[in-house]
Design an enzyme around this catalytic site. Structure first.
Site, short mmCIF file in Angstrom:
data_model
loop_
_atom_site.label_atom_id
_atom_site.label_comp_id
_atom_site.label_asym_id
_atom_site.label_seq_id
_atom_site.Cartn_x
_atom_site.Cartn_y
_atom_site.Cartn_z
N GLY A 65 -9.19 -7.55 1.33
CA GLY A 65 -9.59 -6.26 1.86
C GLY A 65 -10.31 -5.51 0.84
O GLY A 65 -10.75 -5.79 -0.31
N GLU A 136 -1.32 -9.95 -4.62
CA GLU A 136 -1.16 -8.50 -4.82
C GLU A 136 -0.39 -7.79 -5.76
O GLU A 136 -0.62 -6.54 -6.36
CB GLU A 136 -0.76 -7.92 -3.32
CG GLU A 136 -1.89 -7.71 -2.37
CD GLU A 136 -1.79 -9.37 -1.41
OE1 GLU A 136 -2.77 -9.24 -0.52
OE2 GLU A 136 -1.00 -9.92 -1.89
N ASP A 144 0.70 -7.37 2.15
CA ASP A 144 1.06 -6.93 3.33
C ASP A 144 0.32 -7.59 4.33
O ASP A 144 0.54 -9.04 4.59
CB ASP A 144 0.36 -5.53 3.31
CG ASP A 144 -1.09 -5.32 3.08
OD1 ASP A 144 -1.64 -6.36 2.46
OD2 ASP A 144 -1.99 -4.45 3.61
#
Length: 347
Positions: A65, A136, A144
């Site tokens: 992202g 992450e 997530d």
């Protein structure tokens, strides 16, 4: 809405093509919104029989992202970060519940946000180029986009291993673990897409016909060690088990975990363990939104992004620096439900 993702119809299939090669097709809010809009439109269109997700040129399917934007927002009021997560998770949920078959071609880097749009697909194609990971914990975040659901459903304690260490899996390993449903040589993906567009009712037959035997999955050699050493009920006990084992492999994992955010590791371990008992994917996404909303405004995320993405010194100064300093009270606060008017909801 954006040139960073192309949505179009080809024959009887809807096509979603990630088109942000300079960023390895990392997702931003507009990309997620455009994909979601297309999926909603195609859902009611009887002329569309299936959806295909791939990427334009470049070595990444999707590297994650828009971390810089999320970090900048998290350093302020967090509103833009929450807007991104809300839209992205709605996209993840829409794909998870989509009635029409979805095919995701995980050719290249498939990490973070890329995992979130690939894993809900009914057919997930890996190649010799696939590099799958949820890295992450290295930036103070957590796996997530449904990671708590998917990793929790890997065999044994592989979910904990992947979540905590950020281990990179190749295409053969993805196939062996059920992350991918098919393994195709990258050279045959064009043919697969053409045949699917011509006959979307025959997707499984087409993919089986073009699939080839994958190489030996290297991770299986470590399955007994993973299931034993990552079974501890706390991060501290997992670290102690790795240290006590003393093997070259165990000490390598210990060294890796020592570089990760202790807070992120504790969040990730709880996420995977809770994910095994989550009633539905919607409940998973609601919880992950609450967790993400809080984690992005905590010091470790800003520091992880600084160290890995901005300054690139790879020397993060975590707060606290050791797992023992991350209390259950802090983790409980991070996982607490949001007020009803702030909760994530599906479309």
């Amino acid at each position: 809405m954006t040139d960073d993702v192309l949505t179009f119809v080809e024959g009887r299939i809807g096509r979603i093509r990630l088109n942000r090669p300079k960023a390895l097709h990392a997702l931003n809010t507009d990309m997620c919104a455009a994909m979601l809009e297309a999926l909603v439109a195609w859902r009611a269109d009887t002329a569309i029989e299936a959806v295909l997700i791939d990427h334009s040129e470049g070595r990444g399917f999707c590297a994650g992202g828009d971390i810089r934007m999320i970090a900048e927002s998290g350093a302020g009021d967090g509103a833009a970060a929450r807007d991104f997560f809300r839209t992205e998770y709605r996209l993840n949920h829409a794909l998870f519940t989509y009635a029409k078959p979805v095919v995701a071609f995980m050719d290249g880097i498939t990490m973070g946000g890329g995992v979130g749009i690939a894993m809900p697909a009914r057919y997930r194609v890996a190649t010799e180029n696939t590099k799958f990971a949820m890295p992450e914990t290295g930036i103070g975040l957590f796996p997530d986009v449904g990671g708590g659901w998917y990793l929790a459903r890997l065999p044994g304690h592989l979910g904990e291993f992947v979540a905590l260490t950020g281990a990179r899996l190749d295409g053969a390993e993805c196939l062996a673990l059920g992350i991918a449903t098919h393994y195709l040589p990258a050279a045959r993906l064009g043919e697969a897409k053409e045949r699917i567009a011509a006959d979307p009712q025959s997707i499984p037959v087409i993919l089986e016909a073009l699939a080839e035997s994958a190489p030996e999955p290297k991770i299986l050699a470590h399955r007994p060690a993973i299931d034993h050493l990552f079974a501890g009920d706390t991060v501290e006990r997992i670290l102690a088990s790795l240290k006590a084992d003393g093997s070259f492999w165990a000490l390598a994992q210990l060294a890796t975990l020592r570089t990760k955010s202790p807070q992120a590791c504790k969040v990730s371990l709880r996420l995977v363990r809770k994910g095994r008992h989550m009633p539905s994917f919607e409940d998973e996404m609601r919880q992950e939104f609450a967790v993400a909303s809080r984690v992005v405004q905590r010091p470790d995320f800003a520091e992880g992004v600084r160290a890995v993405i901005v300054d690139k010194d790879n020397a993060p100064r975590w707060q606290p620096a050791m797992p023992e300093g991350v209390t259950d009270h802090v983790i409980n606060q991070i996982f607490a439900p949001l007020p009803a008017d702030e909760e994530w909801t599906p479309i």
